[in-house]
Enzyme design. Structure first.
Site, PDB file in Angstrom:
ATOM      1  N   HIS A   1       0.540  -1.167  -0.001  1.00  0.00           N
ATOM      2  CA  HIS A   1      -0.045   0.096   0.329  1.00  0.00           C
ATOM      3  C   HIS A   1       0.963   1.501   0.297  1.00  0.00           C
ATOM      4  O   HIS A   1       0.388   2.188  -0.706  1.00  0.00           O
ATOM      5  CB  HIS A   1      -0.785  -0.064   1.256  1.00  0.00           C
ATOM      6  CG  HIS A   1      -2.251  -0.709   1.515  1.00  0.00           C
ATOM      7  ND1 HIS A   1      -2.019  -1.506   2.839  1.00  0.00           N
ATOM      8  CD2 HIS A   1      -2.964  -1.500   0.237  1.00  0.00           C
ATOM      9  CE1 HIS A   1      -2.650  -2.840   2.389  1.00  0.00           C
ATOM     10  NE2 HIS A   1      -3.647  -2.541   1.254  1.00  0.00           N
TER      11      HIS A   1
ATOM     12  N   LYS B   1     -16.676  -8.271   6.417  1.00  0.00           N
ATOM     13  CA  LYS B   1     -15.447  -9.143   6.901  1.00  0.00           C
ATOM     14  C   LYS B   1     -14.265  -9.778   7.931  1.00  0.00           C
ATOM     15  O   LYS B   1     -13.758 -10.063   7.813  1.00  0.00           O
ATOM     16  CB  LYS B   1     -14.627  -7.905   5.734  1.00  0.00           C
ATOM     17  CG  LYS B   1     -14.602  -7.866   4.339  1.00  0.00           C
ATOM     18  CD  LYS B   1     -13.477  -7.251   3.759  1.00  0.00           C
ATOM     19  CE  LYS B   1     -14.069  -7.186   1.775  1.00  0.00           C
ATOM     20  NZ  LYS B   1     -13.023  -6.590   1.195  1.00  0.00           N
TER      21      LYS B   1
ATOM     22  N   ARG C   1      -1.114  -5.479  -8.494  1.00  0.00           N
ATOM     23  CA  ARG C   1       0.263  -6.505  -8.694  1.00  0.00           C
ATOM     24  C   ARG C   1       0.833  -7.360  -9.219  1.00  0.00           C
ATOM     25  O   ARG C   1       1.657  -8.065  -9.728  1.00  0.00           O
ATOM     26  CB  ARG C   1      -0.368  -7.521  -6.454  1.00  0.00           C
ATOM     27  CG  ARG C   1      -0.207  -5.775  -5.850  1.00  0.00           C
ATOM     28  CD  ARG C   1      -0.413  -7.108  -4.361  1.00  0.00           C
ATOM     29  NE  ARG C   1      -1.810  -8.093  -5.053  1.00  0.00           N
ATOM     30  CZ  ARG C   1      -3.061  -7.955  -3.275  1.00  0.00           C
ATOM     31  NH1 ARG C   1      -2.138  -7.932  -2.505  1.00  0.00           N
ATOM     32  NH2 ARG C   1      -3.575  -8.276  -3.918  1.00  0.00           N
TER      33      ARG C   1
ATOM     34  N   SER D   1      -2.824  -8.054   2.457  1.00  0.00           N
ATOM     35  CA  SER D   1      -3.012  -8.162   3.830  1.00  0.00           C
ATOM     36  C   SER D   1      -3.362  -9.507   4.531  1.00  0.00           C
ATOM     37  O   SER D   1      -3.379 -10.419   5.574  1.00  0.00           O
ATOM     38  CB  SER D   1      -4.419  -7.241   3.550  1.00  0.00           C
ATOM     39  OG  SER D   1      -3.680  -5.776   3.640  1.00  0.00           O
TER      40      SER D   1
HETATM   41  O1  PNS Z   1      -8.719  -3.110  -0.025  1.00  0.00           O
HETATM   42  P1  PNS Z   1      -9.423  -3.934  -0.948  1.00  0.00           P
HETATM   43  O2  PNS Z   1     -10.568  -5.156   0.220  1.00  0.00           O
HETATM   44  O3  PNS Z   1      -9.633  -5.151  -2.421  1.00  0.00           O
HETATM   45  O4  PNS Z   1     -11.034  -2.332  -0.917  1.00  0.00           O
HETATM   46  C1  PNS Z   1     -11.811  -2.888  -1.632  1.00  0.00           C
HETATM   47  C2  PNS Z   1     -12.693  -2.003  -2.020  1.00  0.00           C
HETATM   48  C3  PNS Z   1     -13.335  -1.664  -0.794  1.00  0.00           C
HETATM   49  C4  PNS Z   1     -11.873  -0.779  -2.699  1.00  0.00           C
HETATM   50  C5  PNS Z   1     -14.088  -1.788  -1.982  1.00  0.00           C
HETATM   51  O5  PNS Z   1     -14.863  -2.828  -1.493  1.00  0.00           O
HETATM   52  C6  PNS Z   1     -15.203  -0.771  -2.596  1.00  0.00           C
HETATM   53  O6  PNS Z   1     -15.438  -0.295  -3.257  1.00  0.00           O
HETATM   54  N1  PNS Z   1     -16.538  -1.065  -1.465  1.00  0.00           N
HETATM   55  C7  PNS Z   1     -17.263  -0.228  -0.596  1.00  0.00           C
HETATM   56  C8  PNS Z   1     -18.554  -0.747  -1.514  1.00  0.00           C
HETATM   57  C9  PNS Z   1     -18.530  -0.270  -3.218  1.00  0.00           C
HETATM   58  O7  PNS Z   1     -18.010   0.566  -3.509  1.00  0.00           O
HETATM   59  N2  PNS Z   1     -19.363  -1.246  -3.760  1.00  0.00           N
HETATM   60  C10 PNS Z   1     -18.824  -1.441  -5.223  1.00  0.00           C
HETATM   61  C11 PNS Z   1     -17.530  -1.308  -5.930  1.00  0.00           C
HETATM   62  S1  PNS Z   1     -17.864  -2.290  -7.167  1.00  0.00           S
END
Ligand code: PNS
Length: 163
Positions: free
Chosen positions: A17, A41, A94, A132
């Site tokens: 990150h 989660k 990645r 993570s």
């Molecule tokens: O680090 P991560 O867990 O891969 O991040 C995922 C994240 C936070 C980017 C994604 O889960 C998100 O945007 N969640 C918010 C809910 C949302 O907007 N969902 C629709 C997007 S496809």
């Protein structure tokens, strides 16, 4: 004023990150590191703990004139990004395995809000296997995670898990 939102679970922040934040410094005037409040989660760290950790780590980080803000958010990412007057979502990739997940999210976000663009940066090779999720698994099974997370995060992992 170019403002990007770098969203994620950050449970916890990894060197991967930090590498993406560092790469994006010359591209934006302000980056909001947006920590998802995701109780479903079962995160190891609360959103408050994750934000505090990131803020502390960034405290000793050369931000090269780019303003760095840390906040938690819930609900739809595009709504949050719009509320911050931003039109850029920043994500790191990645390996090829990330592509499909990222593509689906980027296209869904574009469908929801066509004015918001997702910007992808390629992670440094040395962190291309760091996530993570894997990191927590290794740590909980007694493995070493030094070099994969900032020292402060390693300390917090130890404190949280009584090691
Ligand atoms: O680090 P991560 O867990 O891969 O991040 C995922 C994240 C936070 C980017 C994604 O889960 C998100 O945007 N969640 C918010 C809910 C949302 O907007 N969902 C629709 C997007 S496809």
């Amino acid at each position: 004023m170019k403002r990007a939102v770098f969203p994620g679970s950050f449970d916890p922040l990894t060197m991967g990150h930090l590498d993406i934040i560092e790469r994006s410094l010359p591209l934006f005037d302000e980056i909001i590191i947006a920590v998802l409040n995701n109780p479903e989660k079962n995160p190891m760290f609360s959103p408050e703990e994750r934000c505090a950790m990131i803020e502390e780590v960034l405290g000793s980080f050369d931000n090269k004139g780019c303003r760095l803000i840390v906040e938690s958010f819930e609900g739809l990412l595009v709504d949050y990004v719009k509320s911050k007057d931003s039109y850029a979502i920043l994500r790191g990739i990645r390996a090829v395995s990330d592509y499909e997940y990222e593509l689906r999210m980027a296209l869904m976000n574009r469908k929801l809000e066509p004015s918001i663009e997702t910007v992808f940066l390629m992670a440094a090779e040395e962190y291309s296997y760091v996530s993570s999720r894997l990191l927590k698994q290794v740590f909980l099974l007694g493995g070493r995670v030094d070099g994969l997370v900032p020292e402060l995060v390693e300390q917090r992992l130890r404190a949280k898990n009584g090691r």
